[in-house]
Design a protein around this motif. Structure first.
Motif, mmCIF file in Angstrom:
data_model
loop_
_atom_site.group_PDB
_atom_site.id
_atom_site.type_symbol
_atom_site.label_atom_id
_atom_site.label_comp_id
_atom_site.label_asym_id
_atom_site.label_seq_id
_atom_site.Cartn_x
_atom_site.Cartn_y
_atom_site.Cartn_z
ATOM 1 N N LEU A 1 44.699 2.031 107.062
ATOM 2 C CA LEU A 1 44.890 0.893 106.170
ATOM 3 C C LEU A 1 43.840 0.887 105.082
ATOM 4 C CD1 LEU A 1 45.614 -1.889 108.816
ATOM 5 C CD2 LEU A 1 47.283 -0.713 107.391
ATOM 6 N N PRO A 2 44.149 0.368 103.938
ATOM 7 C CA PRO A 2 43.139 0.316 102.862
ATOM 8 C C PRO A 2 42.003 -0.619 103.255
ATOM 9 C CG PRO A 2 45.069 -0.954 102.248
ATOM 10 C CD PRO A 2 45.451 -0.210 103.497
ATOM 11 N N PHE A 3 40.750 -0.258 102.918
ATOM 12 C CA PHE A 3 39.587 -1.075 103.260
ATOM 13 C C PHE A 3 39.647 -2.379 102.492
ATOM 14 C CE2 PHE A 3 35.183 -2.378 103.391
ATOM 15 C CZ PHE A 3 34.877 -2.113 104.721
ATOM 16 N N PRO A 4 39.459 -3.514 103.175
ATOM 17 C CA PRO A 4 39.581 -4.804 102.492
ATOM 18 C C PRO A 4 38.501 -4.985 101.447
ATOM 19 C CG PRO A 4 38.697 -5.096 104.686
ATOM 20 C CD PRO A 4 39.122 -3.649 104.593
ATOM 21 N N ALA A 5 38.773 -5.857 100.515
ATOM 22 C CA ALA A 5 37.798 -6.145 99.459
ATOM 23 C C ALA A 5 36.579 -6.855 100.043
ATOM 24 C CB ALA A 5 38.451 -7.008 98.387
ATOM 25 N N ALA A 6 35.446 -6.697 99.374
ATOM 26 C CA ALA A 6 34.204 -7.316 99.847
ATOM 27 C C ALA A 6 34.325 -8.834 99.819
ATOM 28 C CB ALA A 6 33.037 -6.860 98.978
ATOM 29 N N LEU A 7 33.616 -9.446 100.735
ATOM 30 C CA LEU A 7 33.625 -10.909 100.801
ATOM 31 C C LEU A 7 33.017 -11.483 99.526
ATOM 32 C CD1 LEU A 7 32.462 -11.408 104.500
ATOM 33 C CD2 LEU A 7 34.782 -11.593 103.615
ATOM 34 N N ALA A 8 33.706 -12.463 98.992
ATOM 35 C CA ALA A 8 33.223 -13.076 97.744
ATOM 36 C C ALA A 8 31.941 -13.865 97.997
ATOM 37 C CB ALA A 8 34.306 -13.994 97.166
ATOM 38 N N HIS B 1 42.992 -7.532 107.104
ATOM 39 C CA HIS B 1 43.263 -6.573 108.175
ATOM 40 C C HIS B 1 41.986 -5.776 108.381
ATOM 41 C CE1 HIS B 1 47.538 -7.599 108.135
ATOM 42 N NE2 HIS B 1 47.491 -7.528 106.792
ATOM 43 N N GLN B 2 41.090 -6.349 109.248
ATOM 44 C CA GLN B 2 39.766 -5.764 109.441
ATOM 45 C C GLN B 2 39.316 -6.010 110.873
ATOM 46 O OE1 GLN B 2 36.722 -7.538 107.039
ATOM 47 N NE2 GLN B 2 35.389 -5.733 107.125
ATOM 48 N N THR B 3 38.728 -4.996 111.467
ATOM 49 C CA THR B 3 38.260 -5.146 112.850
ATOM 50 C C THR B 3 37.000 -6.004 112.867
ATOM 51 O OG1 THR B 3 36.925 -3.150 112.729
ATOM 52 C CG2 THR B 3 39.225 -2.902 113.469
ATOM 53 N N LEU B 4 36.688 -6.527 114.048
ATOM 54 C CA LEU B 4 35.504 -7.381 114.209
ATOM 55 C C LEU B 4 34.225 -6.599 113.967
ATOM 56 C CD1 LEU B 4 34.319 -10.121 114.958
ATOM 57 C CD2 LEU B 4 34.433 -9.448 117.371
ATOM 58 N N GLU B 5 34.205 -5.353 114.388
ATOM 59 C CA GLU B 5 33.010 -4.541 114.192
ATOM 60 C C GLU B 5 32.763 -4.278 112.712
ATOM 61 O OE1 GLU B 5 29.561 -2.796 115.171
ATOM 62 O OE2 GLU B 5 30.938 -3.854 116.531
ATOM 63 N N ASP B 6 33.857 -4.021 111.955
ATOM 64 C CA ASP B 6 33.688 -3.809 110.517
ATOM 65 C C ASP B 6 33.190 -5.079 109.832
ATOM 66 O OD1 ASP B 6 34.541 -1.255 110.853
ATOM 67 O OD2 ASP B 6 36.629 -1.650 110.302
ATOM 68 N N LEU B 7 33.710 -6.211 110.291
ATOM 69 C CA LEU B 7 33.251 -7.482 109.716
ATOM 70 C C LEU B 7 31.769 -7.716 109.983
ATOM 71 C CD1 LEU B 7 33.950 -10.072 108.207
ATOM 72 C CD2 LEU B 7 34.637 -11.081 110.418
ATOM 73 N N ARG B 8 31.317 -7.406 111.195
ATOM 74 C CA ARG B 8 29.895 -7.544 111.527
ATOM 75 C C ARG B 8 29.035 -6.635 110.655
ATOM 76 N NH1 ARG B 8 30.092 -7.546 118.180
ATOM 77 N NH2 ARG B 8 30.892 -9.687 118.442
ATOM 78 N N ALA B 9 29.515 -5.382 110.471
ATOM 79 C CA ALA B 9 28.758 -4.447 109.639
ATOM 80 C C ALA B 9 28.659 -4.948 108.207
ATOM 81 C CB ALA B 9 29.416 -3.067 109.688
ATOM 82 N N GLU B 10 29.734 -5.514 107.695
ATOM 83 C CA GLU B 10 29.714 -6.019 106.330
ATOM 84 C C GLU B 10 28.763 -7.208 106.196
ATOM 85 O OE1 GLU B 10 32.815 -7.617 102.872
ATOM 86 O OE2 GLU B 10 33.554 -7.023 104.848
#
Length: 314
Positions: free
Chosen positions: A42-49, A75-84
């Motif tokens: 899936l395409p990587f979601p845009a950065a949080l505003a 559409h993002q996993t929890l681990e990716d969200l934590r990393a961001e």
């Protein structure tokens, strides 16, 4: 039936599983024109505003819940969200550090930018030093005044003590002189030195009241000696004089001189008491009441030994 030599699942190499893919929908489609593959990442979601975090009513729990719901769901996993979020926190910390360093540099250069304030600072310093010296001078005067007041208070207490002792000495002399006048002991000079006319008048009134009491027994027997009331009054007056002398101090030179006059007064009272007691004893049963009252007077004068000596005589 021909024997197929197929490898068993245990002997099959693991690399053979890595290439296993589900058949794409394109192979099963009739036309085969759709080139979309479900297995593609899936395409990587845009950065949080950043503005989302600056809202005054920002709520972390509500914000995270809204990321995966609604039409704008990520559409993002929890681990990716934590990393961001960790990356975002690191970036904010770096920005804050740069801001602090920039302000600190400006603060260090502030001293060099200030010019022309040396004279004002020196004026303030001189004024503070003058105020400090003035405060020290006031404190010194207060300490001196405190010592002076303490010394004056001590002198005042000494004066009050001396005045009180002088009053007691005058009272002792007046009482002894009045007692001598009633007992007719001592020289006329000593009697006259003790008190004024008011004191003599008060003595006369008290003694007249005592003399007006019973001088006769219940059956009309007359007695020549002093009455028990008169002797009791004289005994009480002597006790007051003795207590006053004790309060002044027996070692005082004035009290030592007064003790001679006090002793003569006491001996005179005991002599009159002895004469009246002997007279009451000779009266027999008619004088028993007077004898009991005389014994009370002996106890008032703390002269029990003299009383025993009187009753031993025949």
């Amino acid at each position: 039936m021909a024997h197929l030599d197929l490898p068993s699942p245990k002997s099959r190499p693991a690399s053979s599983y890595s290439g296993f893919n589900l058949p794409s929908s394109s192979t099963s489609s009739a036309g085969g024109d759709d080139e979309y593959d479900d297995n593609e990442p899936l395409p990587f979601p845009a950065a949080l505003a950043r503005r989302d975090f600056l809202a005054p009513d920002f709520d972390p729990a509500a914000y995270l819940s809204a990321l995966h719901t609604g039409p704008t769901a990520r559409h993002q996993t929890l681990e990716d969200l934590r990393a961001e979020l960790r990356d975002r926190s690191t970036a904010i910390s770096a920005e804050l550090l740069e801001l602090v360093n920039a302000n600190y540099t400006s603060f260090l250069g502030l001293g060099g930018e200030l010019k022309g304030g040396e004279e004002r600072v020196e004026d303030v310093r001189v004024a503070l030093l003058g105020f400090k010296r003035a405060v020290e001078e006031v404190q010194g005067r207060v300490r001196e005044r405190r010592i002076e007041v303490g010394s004056l208070n001590g002198e005042l207490q000494e004066v009050k003590g001396a005045v009180e002792m002088g009053r007691k000495m005058l009272e002792l002399d007046e009482r002894v002189a009045g007692l001598e006048a009633r007992l007719a002991v001592g020289s006329l000079g000593q009697v006259g030195k003790g008190g004024d006319g008011d004191n003599e008048d008060s003595w006369d009134e008290d003694m007249e009241e005592s003399d007006s009491e019973e001088d006769e027994d219940e059956d009309g027997t007359a007695f020549v000696g002093n009455s028990p009331s008169k002797l009791a009054f004289l005994a009480r007056e002597y006790v007051l004089v003795d207590r006053l002398a004790t309060s002044l101090g027996r070692d005082l030179q004035f009290v030592r001189k007064m003790e001679e006059r006090m002793a003569r007064c006491r001996n005179t009272i005991l002599l009159d008491l002895s004469t009246a007691t002997k007279e009451a004893r000779k009266a027999g049963d008619r004088g028993q009441g007077r004898i009991l009252r005389f014994l009370t007077i002996y106890r008032t004068l703390d002269a029990q030994a003299e009383a025993v000596q009187v009753f031993k005589e025949r």
